[in-house]
Motif scaffolding. Structure first.
Motif, mmCIF file in Angstrom:
data_model
loop_
_atom_site.group_PDB
_atom_site.id
_atom_site.type_symbol
_atom_site.label_atom_id
_atom_site.label_comp_id
_atom_site.label_asym_id
_atom_site.label_seq_id
_atom_site.Cartn_x
_atom_site.Cartn_y
_atom_site.Cartn_z
ATOM 1 N N THR A 122 -30.023 15.032 -10.458
ATOM 2 C CA THR A 122 -31.285 15.568 -10.890
ATOM 3 C C THR A 122 -31.676 15.143 -12.294
ATOM 4 O OG1 THR A 122 -30.974 17.562 -9.401
ATOM 5 C CG2 THR A 122 -32.653 17.763 -11.144
ATOM 6 N N PRO A 123 -32.876 14.443 -12.477
ATOM 7 C CA PRO A 123 -33.118 14.237 -13.970
ATOM 8 C C PRO A 123 -33.179 15.639 -14.717
ATOM 9 C CG PRO A 123 -34.838 13.408 -12.211
ATOM 10 C CD PRO A 123 -33.762 14.439 -11.732
ATOM 11 N N SER A 124 -32.818 15.316 -15.958
ATOM 12 C CA SER A 124 -32.992 16.492 -16.913
ATOM 13 C C SER A 124 -32.965 15.701 -18.287
ATOM 14 C CB SER A 124 -31.849 17.550 -16.807
ATOM 15 O OG SER A 124 -30.510 16.899 -16.880
ATOM 16 N N MET A 125 -33.274 16.552 -19.297
ATOM 17 C CA MET A 125 -33.230 16.151 -20.792
ATOM 18 C C MET A 125 -32.441 17.411 -21.663
ATOM 19 S SD MET A 125 -37.044 15.554 -21.787
ATOM 20 C CE MET A 125 -36.929 15.569 -23.503
ATOM 21 N N GLN A 126 -32.266 17.046 -22.888
ATOM 22 C CA GLN A 126 -31.984 18.151 -23.758
ATOM 23 C C GLN A 126 -33.169 18.977 -24.067
ATOM 24 O OE1 GLN A 126 -28.693 19.002 -25.577
ATOM 25 N NE2 GLN A 126 -30.001 20.698 -25.564
ATOM 26 N N ARG A 127 -33.093 20.222 -24.254
ATOM 27 C CA ARG A 127 -34.107 21.093 -24.537
ATOM 28 C C ARG A 127 -33.858 21.948 -25.825
ATOM 29 N NH1 ARG A 127 -38.445 19.594 -21.335
ATOM 30 N NH2 ARG A 127 -37.860 18.732 -19.380
ATOM 31 N N VAL A 128 -34.783 22.513 -26.732
ATOM 32 C CA VAL A 128 -34.562 23.235 -27.944
ATOM 33 C C VAL A 128 -35.428 24.423 -27.917
ATOM 34 C CG1 VAL A 128 -36.104 21.845 -29.323
ATOM 35 C CG2 VAL A 128 -34.258 22.812 -30.505
ATOM 36 N N LEU A 129 -34.999 25.374 -28.664
ATOM 37 C CA LEU A 129 -35.563 26.600 -28.800
ATOM 38 C C LEU A 129 -35.788 26.626 -30.415
ATOM 39 C CD1 LEU A 129 -36.603 29.273 -28.028
ATOM 40 C CD2 LEU A 129 -34.437 30.122 -28.771
ATOM 41 N N GLY A 177 -38.353 20.825 -34.543
ATOM 42 C CA GLY A 177 -36.968 20.833 -34.139
ATOM 43 C C GLY A 177 -36.791 19.790 -32.814
ATOM 44 N N ALA A 178 -36.016 18.742 -33.092
ATOM 45 C CA ALA A 178 -35.818 17.719 -32.226
ATOM 46 C C ALA A 178 -34.770 18.117 -31.098
ATOM 47 C CB ALA A 178 -35.346 16.557 -32.857
ATOM 48 N N ARG A 224 -32.189 34.616 -23.644
ATOM 49 C CA ARG A 224 -31.849 36.130 -24.015
ATOM 50 C C ARG A 224 -30.757 36.392 -24.836
ATOM 51 N NH1 ARG A 224 -34.143 39.567 -20.281
ATOM 52 N NH2 ARG A 224 -32.300 40.517 -19.749
ATOM 53 N N HIS A 225 -29.842 35.681 -24.840
ATOM 54 C CA HIS A 225 -28.558 35.712 -25.486
ATOM 55 C C HIS A 225 -28.966 35.859 -26.743
ATOM 56 C CE1 HIS A 225 -24.454 35.914 -27.063
ATOM 57 N NE2 HIS A 225 -24.516 34.604 -27.256
ATOM 58 N N LEU A 226 -29.665 34.534 -27.267
ATOM 59 C CA LEU A 226 -30.082 34.790 -28.655
ATOM 60 C C LEU A 226 -30.799 35.786 -29.197
ATOM 61 C CD1 LEU A 226 -30.765 30.869 -28.433
ATOM 62 C CD2 LEU A 226 -28.867 31.738 -29.816
ATOM 63 N N HIS A 227 -31.732 36.231 -28.265
ATOM 64 C CA HIS A 227 -32.619 37.369 -28.624
ATOM 65 C C HIS A 227 -31.704 38.140 -28.854
ATOM 66 C CE1 HIS A 227 -35.860 40.020 -28.726
ATOM 67 N NE2 HIS A 227 -35.615 40.606 -27.787
ATOM 68 N N ARG A 228 -30.873 38.683 -27.990
ATOM 69 C CA ARG A 228 -30.043 39.943 -28.018
ATOM 70 C C ARG A 228 -29.066 39.835 -29.503
ATOM 71 N NH1 ARG A 228 -27.273 43.348 -23.972
ATOM 72 N NH2 ARG A 228 -28.132 41.804 -22.588
ATOM 73 N N GLN A 230 -35.975 32.492 -43.025
ATOM 74 C CA GLN A 230 -34.887 31.569 -42.441
ATOM 75 C C GLN A 230 -35.319 30.921 -40.995
ATOM 76 O OE1 GLN A 230 -31.137 33.199 -42.509
ATOM 77 N NE2 GLN A 230 -29.903 31.357 -41.583
ATOM 78 N N ILE A 231 -34.739 29.783 -40.653
ATOM 79 C CA ILE A 231 -35.217 28.829 -39.875
ATOM 80 C C ILE A 231 -34.029 28.599 -38.731
ATOM 81 C CG2 ILE A 231 -36.281 26.564 -38.999
ATOM 82 C CD1 ILE A 231 -37.777 26.660 -41.411
ATOM 83 N N TRP A 232 -34.154 28.570 -37.404
ATOM 84 C CA TRP A 232 -32.990 28.164 -36.594
ATOM 85 C C TRP A 232 -33.569 27.043 -35.580
ATOM 86 C CZ3 TRP A 232 -33.749 33.031 -38.237
ATOM 87 C CH2 TRP A 232 -33.030 33.588 -38.788
ATOM 88 N N ARG A 233 -32.599 26.040 -35.297
ATOM 89 C CA ARG A 233 -33.061 25.134 -34.233
ATOM 90 C C ARG A 233 -31.757 25.142 -33.204
ATOM 91 N NH1 ARG A 233 -34.304 23.143 -39.381
ATOM 92 N NH2 ARG A 233 -36.485 22.557 -39.583
ATOM 93 N N HIS A 234 -32.130 25.811 -31.871
ATOM 94 C CA HIS A 234 -31.194 26.261 -31.087
ATOM 95 C C HIS A 234 -31.370 25.113 -30.028
ATOM 96 C CE1 HIS A 234 -30.811 30.405 -32.901
ATOM 97 N NE2 HIS A 234 -32.127 30.441 -32.686
ATOM 98 N N LEU A 235 -30.236 24.309 -29.881
ATOM 99 C CA LEU A 235 -30.232 23.449 -28.891
ATOM 100 C C LEU A 235 -29.862 24.224 -27.487
ATOM 101 C CD1 LEU A 235 -28.311 20.203 -30.049
ATOM 102 C CD2 LEU A 235 -30.996 20.626 -29.424
ATOM 103 N N LEU A 236 -30.478 24.186 -26.405
ATOM 104 C CA LEU A 236 -30.253 24.958 -25.229
ATOM 105 C C LEU A 236 -29.286 24.197 -24.393
ATOM 106 C CD1 LEU A 236 -33.830 26.055 -24.289
ATOM 107 C CD2 LEU A 236 -32.027 27.507 -25.556
#
Length: 283
Positions: free
Chosen positions: A113-120, A72-73, A156-160, A99-105
């Motif tokens: 503030t430095p930051s970057m895209q994250r994935v689950l 997952g990129a 947590r939303h995805l898990h629910r 099944q596989i999911w690639r969730h962009l957070l």
């Protein structure tokens, strides 16, 4: 079932060398794993220190015969030659994969503030011991407490949501084709570099009980070592992002798996990355 999680820093060890063969040797020295979750895996990213721009998913896959590779990129950007550079998380498993999911957070705008895209990355696997199980791995934001909070809420939303979907009945309209529904079980393992110490409020946030019948998350270390401070996973070898040894790398398990948890391990010796590998065994 044995699962390992490790932020491999694109294979770059404390000596500055990118050596994916060393990563695999280290894992094999620890044991044989059914699931290997890796964070900071790069594809065609020569700008990373020590990297030749190698396809690390392909190289790791070649050294893990019999494992399915799931990538997952989080970052997917153009390089200078008409190609793409990618950076994200990977799951390698020798268990059957559903099944596989690639969730962009969420990546909220913070202008100073430095930051970057994250994935689950999430995959359903079939285990002998527990049947179907969701495996999730992620790498949360480092610089921003606010970003981590928002990302934890999203997880947590995805898990629910996954728990709710686990109760769905299969409909005639969903059999065959792109609408086909595959099982998404309620029990899960969530692991990765969460980029906060074990004493941070983010851990309490992600472990907070749900207000319905969604399975709660439990910190595997604390299940087996109640009342004992977490063993460190960063800063054992000097790094510039922590000023003392801390635990940043966690394995969380849901309610139905707690009684099966037997071992939580950390390799404190290896210097093959700036993080230490962690693993759990359930039976």
């Amino acid at each position: 079932m044995k699962l390992l999680s490790w932020n491999i820093q694109w294979g770059r060890g404390m000596d500055g060398r990118v050596d994916l063969a060393r990563i695999i040797r280290t894992i094999r020295q620890i044991g044989e794993f059914d699931v290997i979750c890796l964070q900071e895996v790069a594809v065609n990213f020569p700008g990373l220190p020590g990297s030749r721009g190698e396809n690390q998913v392909a190289e790791l896959s070649a050294q893990l015969p019999g494992y399915t590779a799931i990538y997952g990129a989080a970052t997917d950007v153009p390089d200078s030659f008409g190609g793409r550079s990618q950076f994200g998380n990977a799951i390698f498993t020798r268990l059957p994969v559903g099944q596989i999911w690639r969730h962009l957070l969420p990546w909220q705008a913070e202008l100073t503030t430095p930051s970057m895209q994250r994935v689950l990355v999430e995959a359903v696997v079939t285990t002998t011991e527990f049947g179907l199980l969701r495996v999730m791995t992620t790498h949360l934001e480092y610089y921003s407490h606010h970003q981590r909070q928002v990302q934890i809420d999203a997880i947590r939303h995805l898990h629910r949501e996954a728990h709710t979907l686990s109760q769905r009945k299969f409909l005639t309209e969903e059999r065959g084709g792109t609408f086909e529904v595959f099982p998404r079980p309620r029990e899960a393992i969530l692991c990765g570099d969460l980029n906060f110490p074990a004493t941070a409020p983010e851990l309490a946030q992600i472990l907070a009980p749900f207000n319905d019948d969604t399975p709660n998350f439990h910190d595997a270390w604390s299940v087996l070592n109640p009342g004992i401070p977490h063993a460190s996973t960063v800063g054992i070898h000097p790094v510039d992002f922590v000023d003392r040894a801390e635990c940043y790398d966690f394995v969380l398990i849901t309610d139905g798996l707690v009684k099966y948890l037997r071992i939580h391990g950390i390799d404190a010796e290896t210097a093959a990355s700036d993080h230490q590998p962690v693993w759990v065994e359930l039976w």
